[in-house]
Structure formats: C-alpha cells, structure tokens
Design a protein around this motif. Structure first.
Motif, PDB file in Angstrom:
ATOM      1  N   UNK A   1       0.829  -1.205   0.000  1.00 46.92           N
ATOM      2  CA  UNK A   1       0.000   0.000   0.000  1.00 46.92           C
ATOM      3  C   UNK A   1       0.866   1.259   0.000  1.00 46.92           C
ATOM      4  N   UNK A   2       0.331   2.321  -0.614  1.00 41.27           N
ATOM      5  CA  UNK A   2       1.085   3.568  -0.665  1.00 41.27           C
ATOM      6  C   UNK A   2       0.235   4.748  -0.208  1.00 41.27           C
ATOM      7  N   UNK A   3      -1.075   4.656  -0.428  1.00 43.34           N
ATOM      8  CA  UNK A   3      -1.957   5.726   0.050  1.00 43.34           C
ATOM      9  C   UNK A   3      -1.766   7.039  -0.663  1.00 43.34           C
ATOM     10  N   UNK A   4      -1.381   7.002  -1.930  1.00 45.34           N
ATOM     11  CA  UNK A   4      -1.015   8.231  -2.625  1.00 45.34           C
ATOM     12  C   UNK A   4      -2.202   8.933  -3.273  1.00 45.34           C
ATOM     13  N   UNK A   5      -3.106   8.169  -3.881  1.00 50.20           N
ATOM     14  CA  UNK A   5      -4.112   8.839  -4.714  1.00 50.20           C
ATOM     15  C   UNK A   5      -5.249   9.427  -3.889  1.00 50.20           C
ATOM     16  N   UNK A   6      -5.488   8.880  -2.723  1.00 46.24           N
ATOM     17  CA  UNK A   6      -6.516   9.358  -1.787  1.00 46.24           C
ATOM     18  C   UNK A   6      -7.937   9.171  -2.339  1.00 46.24           C
TER      19      UNK A   6
ATOM     20  N   UNK B   1      -4.874   1.737   3.056  1.00 47.94           N
ATOM     21  CA  UNK B   1      -3.710   1.629   3.934  1.00 47.94           C
ATOM     22  C   UNK B   1      -4.104   1.282   5.363  1.00 47.94           C
TER      23      UNK B   1
END
Lengths: 846, 436
Positions: free
Chosen positions: A63-68, A100
């Motif tokens: 997981x990166x949680x970038x795009x929201x 995330x």
C-alpha cells in the motif's frame, strides 16, 4: 487399539493451508463482517460487496496511500467502548485511506454509500485528478476500459469546475522501446514504479520532479530495461502507459477477449487474448493465483506477431518431381503423397519439437508407434543426452503435480541447477523472487551472479560449465544450504549437457529428501514427455522396455507397440544422415536449436523423404518433400502442461480460422497409411490420452552416469578445439543460455519488443578484461575453429577461464555460427571496431 | 517592560564570537552535559517529561513522551534526528539559533541522544543556509576535539557520533518522515504511518525526530531543573520559547519569552507596528497557521490559547501585516509557495495547490464572481484533512482564514476588477504618503 494417524502422502511436504487466522469483526456500511486480522479496509469492503474507488491500490503491491481516492469515514471504539469518528484538523472528521488502513475490532466504516463526508471527499479527489488530465478518452487506448473513466462516471461530479490552465507535457515519451509514457494522462499512482521495484526487481523507472510536475521518469538515457515491463502498462489505471505495439491499434470495445495460455515457456501462464476480425491485437496477463498471479513476462505479452508474418504457410505443398520445387497441393493429395513417401522411405524418425500442445504431442507419439511402427521419436530439439532421457523417465514423465508455484513460497530453500529463471522462465522467476522476499532462500549452481540471481538474493555456487557435478554433489553437505525435505531442487533442461549432472541432481534429492522438479524452457516439453514423445517412453511415463506397459498401451491403441527402444534426437539425425533412417516427420523444429545445426541440416537433406508440419517457412520446409500448414496456438484448442505437471487447457481463440492442428494432419496421413490414429481433433486426442493417467507400474531407474573428471577441453561432436591462434588469443570455457528476448521465429514481428531486450554481450571476468586490455563496451572477437562473431564486452563475476554469451541473440547463434555449446572452448581476441551489425559472416538475421 | 523576556536560548547570543566553543563554555556551556552523563538515561527522559517541554516545531507534542516511545528492547540501533530544515514562510527561529549558538544545539543533541541511548545523531539542516551549515559543522568539530563527542565521552562509556547533513532545499523535507527518506538518500516524500518513526524510522530503526529549539532547550532543563522550566509558561504550555517577529514591525527579531505572552505585549517590546500604520492581520506560527487579526492581540500565545482562537501556535513565527497589505495578494504568494513545494505524492495537495493558485491569481486580478469564493472554500475543504501529510492542510489555512476575516476585500477586488492596493505601499522602502 485404534490410532488415528494424520498421515500425509508427501511425508515432509509442508502444508500450503493457511494457518488458522484471527478474525476481526467490523461494520461496513451497516453490514457486520469478520475478516482475517491485517485485512485492509478496502479489501474487507470488497467482501461485503462494496467497491470503493481506487487508483494506487493494487492487491499485489504494498500500500502507498497516494491517490486518496479510497477515502472513507471510520469510527473506532475508544477505551470505554464508545465508537468515535477518527478526527483530523480541529473539529473535522478525517476520512481515512481505506487502502492503507487495517481492520480492527469494532471499527465502523462508512463508505461513499453511507457517508456524505466520504462521498464528498471522493468526489473532491476525483475532481482534482481530472483537472490536469487531458480528458482525451476518445483517442486514448484505455478509453472504454479505464478505471479513471469508469470511476469518474460512478464516483465523480458530472461537470468540472476547473476553468483554468491544465498542465501539459510533450507526449508521448519512450521510457523503453516498447513502453511509452503520456505524462499528461498519468495520475501518479506509482503502480508502475512499485511493480518494477517490488515485483520485477527492476527499479529503472521512478517518480521524479515534484508537485503537479511530478512524473514517471528514467535515468538520463537509461531506458526501462525489464523482462516484465509490459505489466506496468496493464496495471496503469489510466492511459499513461501504452505499448508501441498496441498504441492506437484498437478500441477495447471492438475487441473480443478469450482466455488462453501462453506458449512461450513451461510456466503456461494464464493470459487473455484480445482479438478483432480474426487477428490478435494484444495479450494481457490473466489472474491465476496458482500460476502467474496477475503478471506475465514481456515474451508472453508481446511475442504473438509471429502468427501473422508474410511467410505463414496457408496450404499444403508437395515437391514437384519434375521441377524439384514445392508446389501447392490439395489436402487429399498431400496426405496421399506423404503416406506414399513415408511408406517408401523405410524406417522413419519423428522430430515433433517442444512447442506442441499436449494433444498434438500425443498424436505424434501415437503416429510414430501405430502409423510408422517405430519408437524413433524425440521432442528434444535442443542439446540433450541419454542420461536426460533416463532421468525424465525416472523422475518426471507422467508424474502428478508435485512442486508448485505456491509451494515455492513455503519452501525453506530452492536450489537452481542449470536454470536461469529470469531469462528462461519469467513467470517462475517472479514467483521465486516473491518467495525470496519471504523466508525462502535461493541457491544456484551457476557460472556467475546474474542480475536475475542477485534480484532473488541467491547464494551462487560459482561453477564453470562442465564442473557442475562436483558442485551439485557438494550441496548435500552444504551447511549454509542445509537442504532437507522442506527444500526444492529445480533442474533446468541445460543440465542435460553436463554428463553426470542429472544423476547428481537425482542423488541430491534422494539424499536430502528435497523435492525435485524439472523446468524445461519450452511450453510443449513437459506435455510431449507425458504424451510419450521420447524413444524409451510411452504415454504417462510407461517405459517402452516394460512389457506390461507396452501391453497396457497396446490395449488402448489396439495395436502392437514396438519394443525396440527408440533413438534420441541426435541419433535420429545421425541415422538419417547415414541412410539408416529413410524418412523424417518433423514438427515445429528449428534446426539451429540442435546441438549441431550443421549436422542437423545435413541429416534433413540426406533423408530420402521428409514431411514437415509447420506454421511458417523454415529451413525444414525448404528441404521437405511434403509441407503441411498447421495452426498457431491462437487458432487451435489444446493444452500445455506446465513444469509443475499442471494441465493448462485453452480454447481456440480465433474461432474463424480454418488452420488445423498437427493432430488433424497426422490423422490424415495415418488414415492414408491404413493405420489410423483413431482421432482427428485435439479434444478426442485428449480424451484418449487421459485414459493413460495414473500409471502405477514400473518406472525407469534414476540415471547412473558419472562425470569423467571436471571440465571439457574438446568440443562436442568430435570437433577439435580451436588452435590457440596468433598473439593475443586465449582459450576460455563458454557458458551460455538463451535470454528471454532473443532470436527465434516465435518472437518475430515486433521490432519494439526486440529493441527493448538486452544488448548481446560477451561477459568476462575483471581479470580477463584486464588481460585483454579492453574496456567494457569495446568489441571483442569470440571464436572457435568453426567461426567467429564480434560482440561488445561486459564484465561479470565469472571464473577467469569462463566467458558467457547469449545462445541466440542479435543475429548471433553460437551453435550455428561457432559450433559452440555450454562447456565448449572458445577464444577471445581484441577487435578494432564494432561492425555495423553484430553478426558473423553467415549469421545475419534478416 | 523587558522583564517579560526570559532569555535562555538566546542568552549568549550577544557574547563575543558566541558561536565558538570557548565562548559557549565561558557562559556555562557543556556543564549540563556532564550533569546528564552522571545520570541514568531514563532519569533524563523523566526530567524532560517532568519539565513539560513540548515540541517547538509546531505540533507541540510532549518531547519526553516522544522519547519514551522508543522501544529499548528493539535490537536495532536508535537514532536521534534533529529537524533543522526550517523552511516555513515566516519561520526564522532555528536558523538564528544555530547561527548564534550552534553549541547549544550540539549539547542538546548529546544529552538527548544519551537519554534515548542513541549512538548516532543526525542534524538535517536546510541546505540553502550555507553559513549555518558551516557553523554547525565547525561546532561539531570543536565538540569532538573537546571530547564532548566521539568514543567514551568524558569517561562515561557513552559513545556518540553526530552527522550534519545538508538538505537539498525542499520544504517537504521538514515533514519528519520525508526528512528520513531524504536522509537515507531517497526522494523526500512522506512515508506511510504506521510504522511510526519511534518504531521504524531512519534505516527502519527506532528514531526520535525533534525540532532544533526543542533539543536546544534540553541543556537548560538539565542545568536548572524541571521545576525551573515549568515555572515559566502556562498550565499546559510550559517554559520559554522564541517568538520571531517579522514584517511591519519597528524592531523585528527574536523575542524569547514564556509561553502565553500576547502579541500586544510582544509588539510593545518590538516597538509596535511601523509608525503611522495599524495592525491588519498576522500569523501566529508561520504561513501554515490560519491568520489572525487585531481582535486577537490579547490571545495568549501558547498551544491552547491560539488553538482556541481558531489557529495554531506553530513555530511562533509572528508575521505582522499592516493595513497597506493586500490580503489576497499575500495569500496568493503563500499559495504559490505551497504549489511549488508540494511533493506530488498525493492528489489533493498536488492538484489542489495547482488549482488554488490559478483561482487566487484570477481573484487578485479582479476576474471572477463571488461564486468563486465558495468554490475556493470548497476546494480547500477537499484538501484539508484529505491529503497525505500536513503540507496540504497548511496550504488551505491562509485561504480559509483570510476569506473568513476579509471576505469584503476579496469582493472589492471583483468589484474594482483589480487589486485596490498599491503594492509599493506595503514595502519597507515605501515613500511616505504612498496610498494605502
């Protein structure tokens, strides 16, 4: 006394069953559900049927949680059990990224379906993602299958409020010859960069710059060199990454998608073939958790244009007796001419090759025995040995699934012998790399630490070609490896060329209890083996030498099975060359793939009658007396058998094609011969072959070949080693294997695919480089008494007396041009300048 | 009046060559180090807990509690990282501190590292301030030479190495996890939490990250005791701190005073707003904290007081703007900063700041309608609390707070189809009588 024993069939076989998991109970949109501890909220929601929109999230990537985009409202119980929303800036509920956040007991999740806050947050993110997006869906490859397009429709605003100026970039740019990047479309989800780093281990693309100018980039002029680059295109949630081969070629809604199985290696990966009006437009990885998960190699993805080349055979041909030229013939005529010719030729050998489906292979196996009355059949159109045939009969042929992709992840150690997974079996490589990122340790007996091995953090037992036997023998006592029943030994087909090595591998497995699997390169090898396309083996591992087995097979075939053990491929060619065999039936075989291409050519020329079953014109069809066109994989049904032993059936993709499978051609000839196969279709062949499954009779014993000292100073096939020549030349042992992206007729037709492959180089040790007085990248002449080629130099941690070069890349074929195989003696000499094309005098590939 | 000041950190700034070890030691420097080395590390942590010291980097998290989160049973090395990447518009306390008295920080680093049992500490300093980097490096060198750093410090058996690392000039690297990535040699982008740095920070090892001023406060606490420290300040905001006054003020600079002082008091100390003008708006703690106005002159400048006033104490960077300043123009400048500094990782901050700048630019030029204000507020609502880290949140603060207090001024831009202010009037070189 009754004792209940939990006897497992595999003895020390580790269990693949997931451990008992703690369950966590939470509520999602009012639905209570229990999921395993550690599950992400976005996955838990999927399980109750709630699809939370997402871009950066991918189940196989960290997981990166970038795009929201996947923001949801979350409330948690506090210590007193009061459920309170998770807060952010003072007084505001802070929606959480569900990709995330792991579930916890008592959690209450409200998605966009039940929370106005989550819904607004998602709509806000969607609007933001679109402000700098070109909205060029009508001309975008992804339009119609685009997660951004789809989710903008389901979770976005009807109209944008953005009136200002969009960020623009020149477009597209090549990040490799095959992969193009359109930065305007990119939503910067980092799926491609994370795949390259986490899955493939090729972190040659990265996010660069910042803010809205952030973009996927490569290092200066260094392209994205990866055998798995195409996966980034497939997982791109927008149309930012496209392939040179497919860009602007089709719209998704015009394509018909058919599930199939890749034909390029013995992993038999699940793929999806997208086609339009009878022509394959592209291929994608299908999701098969047991085999390839969601990934395939670039070879499996891009190498399909071979079926549409201009030299594709479209009708049968027979050699005109008066002109000596091939001329078009009707099917009945060709069948008749073939049958008559084979009958007149006397003894006939069969060389089906390793690219057949299981059903076609079975047809060849039965055709040889029933129609031709011979066991002279060998699918191994590559360097091979009698020791290998013995080994395959004892350990592999007709065996059930043993070692699997999934079991590699639970193995304590995996030992690679004569196998370079990244180049020879990409899907296997990805699973081994995944295993190596867990608790599995990888060991390899190999000449140097290749990139593929280093990406698996492999412990390399550096071994010169020819010296493998003592190295394998020593593994049994290797304290670091500590091989036991939890370990796995993967044996590549290349081990066949080292006398005693397969014997040693079998002994190692017996001594340690480690499970053993044979990993051939080609998709058809295992199926052909199981079908009986070997001189000493009948279907499902029954030995020709075993009278019971012959009776058993004969009962199904209603024919007598010849009892003389058949010749190997090399022996068949030798017998054809000296007239002991009068005829040859040859399937999809490249003569250059044999250990001695020149001798193979002579043999086919010498044979009085040659029947060729081919897709496209080849050196064999040039020499054949009758040529039958057969269907490529996309135009027939059938199955491959993976290295695991897993049968992988696939339907006919191009249903409108009139091309026929090899089985139909062989049926036609056999009927003309008066000894019919009894089936004409792959389905009927499979049904009959399945009758042979589960042989519990005697099997061949393990091979017992002992190496005659280490190292080899002479070439195989009796040719003498080259003289040491003049001045600077020095002798080295050759290590070699085929790279994934290499020369081969099944990789023809996509220039971008070839351009994205590795540059062929001769690898030497640092000491050799110094001795040669040359620098990396400078040209060097690699030669034997039979010929020479010029390639640029590279450096690797090879033993000083070993050099490595690709077997067949960039127009150079070492066996054909140099008569050189792994273990051969070769010379190196400085070369003044790089020629325009890297090739030998006779080796230029058009 | 100056008895409101409590110079502790700034006490030696006027000493001759205050940045040298000799000067620092003349004023009692490094005595706290010897005291601390004679204590149990856990007692030092307790001392800092008892003092009530809260993080001076903006968030105000109790420093001793942060140290207590370090799992001492973790087999990995522990690290102290000092966040000296001071980059917030208006914030200017750490750089003067390191410039004037780098040894205060170095001594704090040694004591703090000792407390958390770290043997390596890093000072991540903003790369643009080359002079400060040199003074820090020189101070560290001097500290090694004096045996304050290195092996077996003063015979205590405690080893510590300090690395001064110059950042490459990205605001995001002041975000603690982005700082860690940058320090490891990667692109500075914030990390996913958990794991928190206390558990898996620098090189996946337990890491404490503290602001310069927080660490620099530690020697004084060790020297004078927790009670001394907590006798200053307010109930929940203990101790003294640096207030940085800048802008339209007669004597801008650093004013070290107990937490809870008001802007009215500070302005008195600083000679007031520049003559002939009056306070229009101000930031309590840098541009990321919502602006306040003259009606907030008596708000106690501590964590709670400013919070109740709808803003944040932040870095106590008090930027003073008088009535000549166009609030729309100021907010546009700040927003341009956030757009330029957004790291690009998450959508709301990356795309949102790109958009906000364009809308504000339009409004500053008088183009648009009142509906654009609602749109602007809605965009801020879609960024605040939706972005990956606090950079996006900070970008919305000046916009939402300025519309709250100065909506009419935005509307005036639209009515006059342009900015009603003379930009020259707000400059310090403005000639007398420039129109306001």
């Amino acid at each position: 006394m009754t004792v209940s024993t939990s006897s497992t069939t595999g003895g020390s076989k580790p269990s693949n069953a997931p451990a008992a998991q703690d369950l966590v109970t939470l509520t999602i949109d009012g639905i209570e559900t229990s999921v395993p501890k550690g599950t992400l909220v976005i996955r838990a929601a999927e399980q109750v049927g709630v699809q939370i929109p997402r871009f950066c999230d991918h189940p196989l990537l960290a997981p990166v949680g970038a795009c929201r985009q996947c923001l949801v409202e979350v409330a948690m119980p506090d210590r007193e059990g009061n459920v309170k929303p998770m807060m952010g800036p003072p007084g505001r509920v802070k929606p959480q990224a569900s990709c995330t956040l792991a579930v916890s007991d008592g959690m209450v999740v409200s998605t966009h379906l039940s929370s106005p806050i989550a819904d607004k947050a998602q709509q806000g993110v969607m609007e933001q993602l679109l402000i700098n997006h070109p909205l060029d869906c009508p001309v975008c490859d992804k339009g119609g299958e685009c997660p951004l397009q789809n989710q903008a429709m389901t979770n976005g605003r009807g109209e944008s409020r953005f009136l200002e100026i969009k960020r623009t970039f020149p477009k597209p740019i090549n990040i490799s010859a095959q992969v193009l990047l359109d930065r305007e479309r990119c939503v910067l989800c980092a799926r491609c960069t994370r795949f390259s780093e986490q899955i493939a281990g090729d972190p040659f693309i990265a996010l660069i710059e910042r803010g809205a100018l952030q973009q996927v980039g490569i290092y200066e002029q260094e392209p994205f060199r990866s055998n798995f680059s195409g996966n980034t295109i497939q997982i791109c949630p927008v149309g930012a990454l496209t392939s040179a081969a497919y860009r602007f070629r089709a719209r998704p809604f015009d394509l018909v998608s058919t599930p199939s199985v890749a034909e390029h290696d013995s992993s038999a990966s699940a793929i999806r073939v997208d086609h339009r009006r009878g022509k394959v437009m592209r291929r994608l990885a299908a999701n098969d958790p047991q085999v390839n998960e969601e990934w395939i190699s670039d070879k499996d993805r891009f190498a399909f244009h071979y079926a549409h080349q201009s030299d594709r055979l479209t009708h049968p041909m027979v050699r005109d007796e008066s002109t000596g030229e091939l001329r078009a013939a009707s099917w009945p005529e060709a069948f008749a001419v073939a049958a008559r010719g084979l009958q007149a030729a006397g003894h006939v050998g069969v060389l089906p090759g390793g690219r057949l489906t299981r059903e076609d292979a079975y047809a060849y196996a039965k055709f040889a025995r029933v129609a031709l009355g011979t066991n002279d059949i060998d699918f191994r159109s590559r360097p091979h040995s009698d020791e290998e045939a013995q080994f395959l009969g004892a350990r592999v042929a007709g065996r059930d699934i043993g070692v699997t992709f999934e079991s590699l992840e639970t193995a304590s150690a995996v030992v690679l012998l004569g196998l370079e997974p990244e180049e020879e079996n990409g899907t296997l490589f990805l699973r081994l790399r995944k295993a190596s990122r867990g608790k599995t340790r990888i060991f390899a007996v190999a000449p140097y630490t290749s990139r593929g091995l280093s990406k698996m953090k492999a412990t390399v037992v550096r071994t010169a070609p020819g010296d493998e036997v003592p190295a394998i023998e020593a593994l049994a006592h290797d304290g670091q490896l500590a091989l036991d029943g939890g370990g796995v030994i993967l044996v590549g087909e290349r081990l066949a060329t080292v006398p005693g090595a397969l014997t040693a591998a079998a002994v190692l497995a017996t001594q340690t209890g480690a499970r053993l699997a044979w990993v051939p390169r080609r998709a058809g090898d295992r199926g052909a083996l199981d079908a009986g396309c070997l001189g000493g083996l009948l279907p499902s591992g029954r030995a020709v030498a075993d009278p019971d087995a012959r009776v058993d097979v004969g009962a199904v075939w209603r024919a007598e099975v010849p009892s003389t053990i058949g010749r190997s491929g090399d022996a068949i060619l030798a017998a054809a060359a000296d007239g002991r065999l009068g005829g040859l039936v040859i399937g999809g075989v490249e003569l250059d793939d044999y250990a001695n291409p020149a001798a193979a050519r002579v043999a086919v020329q010498a044979a009085r009658f040659v029947v060729s079953l081919e897709l496209r014109a080849s050196t064999v069809t040039e020499l054949a007396d009758v040529v039958f066109p057969v269907a490529p994989v996309a135009e027939k049904s059938g199955s491959f058998v993976s290295w695991e032993g897993r049968v992988r059936p696939f339907p006919k993709v191009i249903t409108g094609s009139n091309a026929v499978a090899d089985v139909r051609v062989l049926a036609g000839i056999s009927e003309e011969l008066g000894r019919p196969l009894g089936f004409r279709t792959p389905e009927a062949a499979a049904a009959e072959l399945d009758e042979f499954r589960g042989w519990d009779g005697v099997r061949a014993a393990d091979p017992d070949v002992h190496a005659q000292g280490s190292g080899q100073s002479t070439l195989r096939d009796g040719r003498s080693a080259p003289s040491s020549g003049t001045g600077a030349t020095t002798e080295y042992r050759l290590a070699t294997w085929k790279t994934m992206i290499s020369d081969g007729p099944m990789q023809d037709g996509d220039p971008a695919y070839h351009a994205s492959g590795p540059t062929p180089v001769v690898l030497v040790s640092e000491a050799t480089l110094t001795a040669l007085g040359l620098a990396v990248g400078e040209p060097v002449q690699l030669s034997t008494g039979a010929g020479s080629v010029i390639l640029p130099l590279g450096v690797a941690d090879l033993p000083d007396d070993v050099v490595w070069a690709p077997t067949a890349s960039g127009g150079v074929n070492l066996a054909r041009d140099l008569g050189a195989l792994a273990g051969s003696t070769v010379s190196l000499a400085p070369q003044q300048s790089v020629p325009e094309t890297v090739s030998s005098a006779n080796g230029a590939r058009s | 009046m100056t008895d409101m000041l409590t110079p502790v950190l700034s006490d030696n700034w006027d000493a001759d060559r205050s940045w040298t070890r000799a000067s620092y030691e003349r004023s009692g420097g490094y005595s706290a180090l010897r005291t601390a080395l004679g204590m149990e590390p856990g007692d030092v942590v307790q001392l800092v807990k008892d003092s009530g010291l809260r993080g001076r980097g903006g968030a105000g998290f109790p420093t001793g509690m942060k140290w207590g989160f370090i799992p001492q049973d973790n087999p990995n090395p522990k690290y102290l990282v000092v966040n000296a990447d001071e980059s917030e518009p208006g914030t200017c306390k750490d750089i003067p501190l390191m410039m004037a008295s780098p040894h205060t920080l170095v001594e704090g680093v040694i004591i703090s590292s000792f407390a958390i049992r770290a043997n390596v500490a890093f000072i991540y300093v903003r790369g643009e301030v080359l002079h400060v980097v040199r003074r820090l490096q020189s101070a560290v060198r001097e500290a090694y030479a004096a045996g304050h750093l290195g092996k077996n410090i003063h015979g205590s058996g405690y080893d510590l190495d300090v690395v001064v690392h110059a950042g490459a000039g990205a605001y995001i690297c002041g975000e603690e996890t982005a700082l860690l990535d940058s320090l490891e040699g990667r692109r500075g982008q914030p990390r996913l939490r958990p794991p928190f740095p206390a558990v898996a920070g620098l090189y996946a090892s337990p890491t404490v990250i503290n602001n310069v001023e927080s660490i620099a406060s530690v020697p004084a606490i060790v020297k004078n005791g927790a009670t001394w420290f907590s006798s200053m300040g307010t109930e929940k905001s203990k101790g003294m701190t640096l207030y940085s006054l800048s802008g339209h003020v007669v004597r801008p600079g650093q004013y070290e005073a107990p937490l809870g002082i008001t802007l009215r008091q500070l302005l008195d100390l600083a000679g007031g707003v520049r003559p002939g003008h009056e306070l229009k708006f101000w930031t309590p703690g840098g541009s990321s904290t919502p602006i306040l106005t003259a009606e907030h002159l008596d708000v106690p400048l501590d964590y709670e007081g400013v919070g109740e006033a709808g803003s944040m104490l932040g870095t106590k960077a008090l930027q003073i703007f008088d009535e000549t300043t166009c609030v729309v123009r100021s907010v546009l400048r700040w927003t341009e900063f956030y757009k330029h500094e957004s790291c690009g990782k998450c959508t709301p901050c990356r795309e949102g700041t790109w958009w906000l700048v364009q809308v504000l630019n339009r409004l500053e030029h008088g183009e648009g309608t009142e509906a654009d204000l609602e749109s602007l507020l809605d965009q801020c609502d879609n960024i605040l609390g939706r972005s990956f880290c606090a950079l996006g949140d900070g970008a919305t603060s000046p916009i939402t707070s300025s519309i709250e207090y100065f909506r009419d001024e935005y509307l005036a831009h639209l009515e006059q189809q342009g900015c009603p202010f003379d930009p020259v009037a707000s400059t310090l070189f403005a000639t007398a009588g420039a129109s306001a």
